[in-house]
Each structure stands twice: as C-alpha cells, then as structure tokens.
Design an enzyme around this catalytic site. Sequence first.
Site, short mmCIF file in Angstrom:
data_model
loop_
_atom_site.label_atom_id
_atom_site.label_comp_id
_atom_site.label_asym_id
_atom_site.label_seq_id
_atom_site.Cartn_x
_atom_site.Cartn_y
_atom_site.Cartn_z
N PRO A 122 6.90 85.45 60.35
CA PRO A 122 5.45 85.52 60.13
C PRO A 122 4.81 84.13 60.05
O PRO A 122 3.60 84.00 60.11
CB PRO A 122 5.31 86.27 58.79
N ARG A 146 7.50 93.16 81.16
CA ARG A 146 6.56 93.83 82.07
C ARG A 146 5.80 92.84 82.96
O ARG A 146 5.15 93.24 83.93
CB ARG A 146 5.62 94.76 81.30
N ASP A 190 -4.20 94.07 83.64
CA ASP A 190 -4.01 94.24 82.20
C ASP A 190 -5.19 93.74 81.40
O ASP A 190 -5.88 92.82 81.84
CB ASP A 190 -2.85 93.37 81.71
N GLU A 243 14.21 86.82 52.82
CA GLU A 243 13.15 85.84 52.60
C GLU A 243 13.08 84.81 53.73
O GLU A 243 12.34 83.85 53.65
CB GLU A 243 13.38 85.11 51.26
N1 ADE Z 1 9.36 88.89 60.63
C1 ADE Z 1 8.70 89.43 59.59
N2 ADE Z 1 7.41 89.57 59.84
C2 ADE Z 1 7.21 89.09 61.10
C3 ADE Z 1 6.08 88.96 61.93
N3 ADE Z 1 4.86 89.31 61.54
N4 ADE Z 1 6.25 88.42 63.15
C4 ADE Z 1 7.47 88.04 63.56
N5 ADE Z 1 8.57 88.14 62.83
C5 ADE Z 1 8.46 88.67 61.60
#
Ligand code: ADE
Length: 254
Positions: free
Chosen positions: A88, A153, A168, A115
């Site tokens: 994230p 794709r 697309d 984590e």
């Molecule tokens: N791992 C946990 N959350 C994630 C996300 N939003 N994007 C990519 N990998 C992740």
Amino acid sequence: MKFSILTIFPDMFAGFFEHGIIRRAIERELIHTDILDIRDHAAGRHRVTDDRPFGGGDGMVMKPDPLAGAIRKAADRDPDAVIVHLTPQGRVFDQKTARALSEKAHLVLICGRYEGIDERICETQVDYELSIGDFVLTGGELAAMVVVDAVTRLLPGALGGDTSAETDSFADQLLAHAQYTRPRVFEDQAVPDVLLSGNHREIEIWRRKSALIRTLLKRPDLLEGYSLTQEELDLCRQWQNRLNRLIENQGDKR
Ligand code: ADE
C-alpha cells in the site's frame, strides 16, 4: 512475457490462471507464469517466513533471507527481470503503468503479508513499489493478480480483436463509451437509434461524444490537463450553450 510471483500462498493463484483471457494467454504462450513459494527458501524444519519486528510493536514482518532466496531463484541472473513489490506504500498502479510494464520481458512480483517485508529487501532488491489503491489488503496476492491481469490484456494478441485494448477506458485519457447489446428494448429502454443505423461515421461520433460526457460526469479529474480535439471543443461549446440556456431559464423562476 514472464511473471514470477513470490508468495506464501501459492494456491491462491490456481483459479486465477485457469479462466478467460489469462488462461488463453498462457495457452498461447503469450505469458509464462512461475509461482514461487517463499517458504521453500526458508531455513529450518518449520520454514518460518516471518518474525517479530525489531523495536517491538504489533504484528509480524516478513524475514529478508527467504525473500532474498526466492528473488534470486526467480530472477535467476536474468538481466531483464524487474522486481516489483506490491504494497500500500507504493505508487498507485494505473493504466499508464500497466502499459509501461507490458513492455518488460520479466516481472517478479513480491506479495508481502503481515506488517510488510524487511526494509533491507525494499532498499536493495526492489525496482518498483506498486499499490493498487489507498486501502490495505491482507496481502499482496490480490494486487499481484490485478497487475498480471491488467498487463496481460495489453499484450499483442491477448484480446480477441486487435483494437480492443485501444478502445479501453483510459486508453486515450477518457473513459470508454457506453455499450449496449441485445435485446434492442430492455424494460422499456431502447438502445440509441444511431447504434442500429449501420452508419459507421455517425456511430463513431456518437461513441466519442459518449466517452467525453461520461468522463466529464463520472471522472472529471481525468480531464485536467487534457487537450480537447477541435471536435470535442465544439461539443463542449454546444453543451455549454445548452446549460447556459437551462440556467438562464431558471433565473426567471427565482
Ligand atoms: N498489500 C496490501 N495492501 C495493498 C495494496 N493496496 N496494494 C498493493 N499491495 C497491497
């Protein structure tokens, strides 16, 4: 193109590779997939892949040594291997990034859990960190599937028609136009006449109009910095005039 996926849950990918366009891309050898179980590179009888964080705190961190072993095996001295960590904290994955990645020969996708992974791996081994959005998943596996799907794709021959990827959403910064199929009338709602006219030029104009209005209404942020074609500019002026008239007519009633 090759995808090497590093995960502690290799079985999660089985169903994903067995359907639709991804399956066909594998059968046609447009993509090769290699799932590496990080656990296979962990030492000891229990093959532990995580440990408590130095400095204390909740949760567990993925150990660097099994990850380094798995990366070494996946990249296998391949100079073209691009190491991607799904997290994230990465840059948000979008169509432009999908296009850029589709030019690569070999993507090694690291799926973190818990984590996160030991920072030393991020610093020394990872080329890109990618997120699939501002939310937190339980691990990078779903994110890796999203990347494999969006990139595959785009590969020549992956979709049925040659032009499918060109129409697309996002292909030219706009969302895709509205689509209809049979029946012609569904619950009293008819398909726009022009789409049944057989007039390809008119249909093309209608589609460009549809793409522009949908983008304007649903994702106006995509139009920031967008250069309108002369035709699109004319359309916007027409809409502007209509809106102005509508607003002016309201004035009389206030
Ligand atoms: N791992 C946990 N959350 C994630 C996300 N939003 N994007 C990519 N990998 C992740």
